[in-house]
Write an enzyme that holds these catalytic residues in place. Structure first.
Site, short mmCIF file in Angstrom:
data_model
loop_
_atom_site.label_atom_id
_atom_site.label_comp_id
_atom_site.label_asym_id
_atom_site.label_seq_id
_atom_site.Cartn_x
_atom_site.Cartn_y
_atom_site.Cartn_z
N ARG A 1 -28.93 -121.66 -38.57
CA ARG A 1 -27.78 -121.41 -39.65
C ARG A 1 -26.91 -121.53 -39.00
O ARG A 1 -26.14 -121.67 -38.38
CB ARG A 1 -28.09 -120.34 -39.17
N GLU B 1 -24.59 -123.07 -48.89
CA GLU B 1 -26.00 -123.69 -49.48
C GLU B 1 -26.15 -123.54 -50.78
O GLU B 1 -26.43 -122.90 -51.36
CB GLU B 1 -27.22 -123.76 -48.91
N HIS C 1 -31.73 -128.39 -45.70
CA HIS C 1 -32.53 -126.76 -44.81
C HIS C 1 -33.68 -127.29 -45.48
O HIS C 1 -34.75 -126.36 -46.05
CB HIS C 1 -31.83 -125.90 -45.31
#
Length: 347
Positions: free
Chosen positions: A254, A283, A302
Site C-alpha cells: 500500500r 491513484e 497497481h
C-alpha cells in the site's frame, strides 16, 4: 428460493462467479450487475473506499437479494438501509475496504472477504520488480527501442546487485511476504524478516529481527504490511536513510506505508541504486507526480495481484463462503461475525 446478486467487473467477472456458484446453488435465482473497474478507476463511494459503481446502482440491483458476491461494489449505510433482505455480502479481495462494517453489523449483514487470493501473483510481481530495478530492465529496454545502445550500463558504478548472496529484508511475513521469502531463497539470498506478530519459529529458517536492524542490513527491502493507522509511514525517511548505499526498495502493498519523497531524495542523491513501486498515495498517479521523473525508479499501475489465478481464486473463495452460509456452517473469512449472531438491530 435464494436470490443472489453477482456484482462482477472486468477482472473478477460475473461469469467466473457464476461458474463457481452453480454447483453450490444450482436452483438459486442469480442476477448480474457489471461494474466498470478497472476500465474506470475505483474510488470513494460515500463513506467506503476503493469501490466501483454507485449507491443507486446497488440499491436497485439488491432489491429482494439475500446474498451479494462482488469484488468492488460499495456497501454503504444508505445501501444497507435500502436492502432489508440482504444477509451476506462477499467481497472477493484481501480486505473488505469497500464495505461499511459497522453499518453492516447493525443491519445483520455478514461481510466476508478473500484473504490470500492474490498472494502468489503479488509475490511473483514483487520479485519481478526487484530484478527489474536491480538490472535496469525498463531503462535499457526504453533506450534500445529508441535506437540507443548504452554500453556504459556495463560500467561497475552503474551495475546493480544480484539477489544471490544479498540480504533481502521482508517487512511483513504474511501470505505474500512468506512467499517472497521462499522465492528469493531459491535465488540464494539471505532473508531477514521484520514482523511484530511473528515468532522466530514461525519465520524459520529465516532470521527474525526488528525493522531498524533489517533496514540497516538488507540490500533489498520489500514491504508487505497491511495499511492501518499504526503502519502509516512505516518506512519513514529515518528508516530509508538507514539502508546501505546501493540498496533497492520495493513496495507492492500500500502507498501509505512508505515515505515516497524520502525515496525520491535517496534516488536523486544516488544513495539507493533503485526502487520499484506498484502502489501509490494517490491513484491514478497525478501527472505532476515526482515519481514520474525520478531516475532509477520502476513503476507499475497497481497490478501486482493481476493474474488469472487471482481471479479464479477470488471467485472460488466467495463461492465456498456462500456454501457455508446456506448450509449453516461457520464462515471462514467473516469480517463481522457478530452480525449473524445478533441479527439486525434498531438504529
Amino acid at each position: 428460493m435464494t436470490t443472489i446478486l453477482t456484482a462482477g467487473d472486468h477482472f473478477v467477472s460475473n461469469s467466473l462467479f457464476r461458474d463457481r456458484l452453480r454447483p453450490v446453488v444450482p436452483d438459486a435465482t442469480v442476477r448480474e450487475l457489471t461494474l466498470p473497474w478497472p476500465v474506470e478507476p475505483f474510488g470513494d463511494v460515500a463513506e467506503v473506499h476503493e469501490a466501483s459503481g454507485t449507491e443507486d446502482q446497488l440499491i436497485e440491483a439488491l432489491d429482494g437479494v439475500e446474498i451479494c458476491v462482488t469484488q468492488m461494489a460499495p456497501l454503504t449505510e444508505r445501501i444497507l438501509k435500502a436492502s432489508p433482505d440482504l444477509r451476506l455480502f462477499c467481497v472477493s479481495r484481501g480486505g473488505p475496504v469497500n464495505a461499511n462494517l459497522e453499518a453492516a453489523t447493525r443491519q445483520g449483514v455478514a461481510v466476508t472477504f478473500a484473504p490470500g487470493r492474490n498472494a502468489g501473483a503479488t509475490a511473483e510481481h514483487t520479485v519481478a520488480l526487484m530484478l527489474a530495478a536491480a538490472r535496469r530492465v525498463p531503462a535499457t529496454h526504453t533506450d534500445l527501442t529508441a535506437g540507443t545502445w548504452r554500453g556504459d550500463y556495463y560500467m561497475y558504478d552503474k551495475v546493480g546487485p544480484e539477489l544471490a548472496g544479498s540480504i533481502v529484508g521482508i517487512v511483513g511475513h504474511g501470505a505474500v511476504g512468506s512467499r517472497v521469502a521462499r522465492i528469493v531463497s531459491g535465488f540464494g539470498a539471505q532473508v531477514l524478516v521484520a514482523d511484530p506478530f511473528a515468532t522466530a519459529a514461525g519465520v524459520a529458517p529465516y532470521e527474525l529481527t526488528d525493522l531498524d536492524d533489517l533496514m540497516r542490513r538488507a540490500t533489498f527491502v520489500t514491504v508487505h504490511a497491511r495499511a492501518t493507522a499504526d503502519t502509516a509511514g512505516l518506512l519513514s525517511r529515518r528508516r530509508i536513510e538507514l539502508m546501505p548505499p546501493g540498496g533497492v526498495l520495493v513496495n507492492c502493498a500500500r502507498g501509505s506505508l512508505v515515505d515516497y519523497d524520502a525515496v525520491c531524495d535517496a534516488l536523486d542523491a544516488g544513495r539507493l541504486f533503485g526502487a520499484a513501486f506498484d502502489v501509490y498515495p494517490v491513484e491514478p498517479l497525478p501527472a505532476d507526480s515526482r515519481l514520474l521523473t525520478t531516475p532509477n525508479l520502476v513503476l507499475t499501475p497497481h497490478l501486482a495481484g493481476a493474474s488469472r489465478q487471482t481471479a479464479l481464486n477470488a471467485a472460488a473463495i466467495v463461492a465456498a463462503e456462500v456454501d457455508r452460509y446456506l448450509t449453516g456452517r461457520p464462515l471462514h473469512h467473516c469480517a463481522n461475525p457478530q452480525a449473524l449472531a445478533d441479527g439486525p438491530t434498531a438504529s
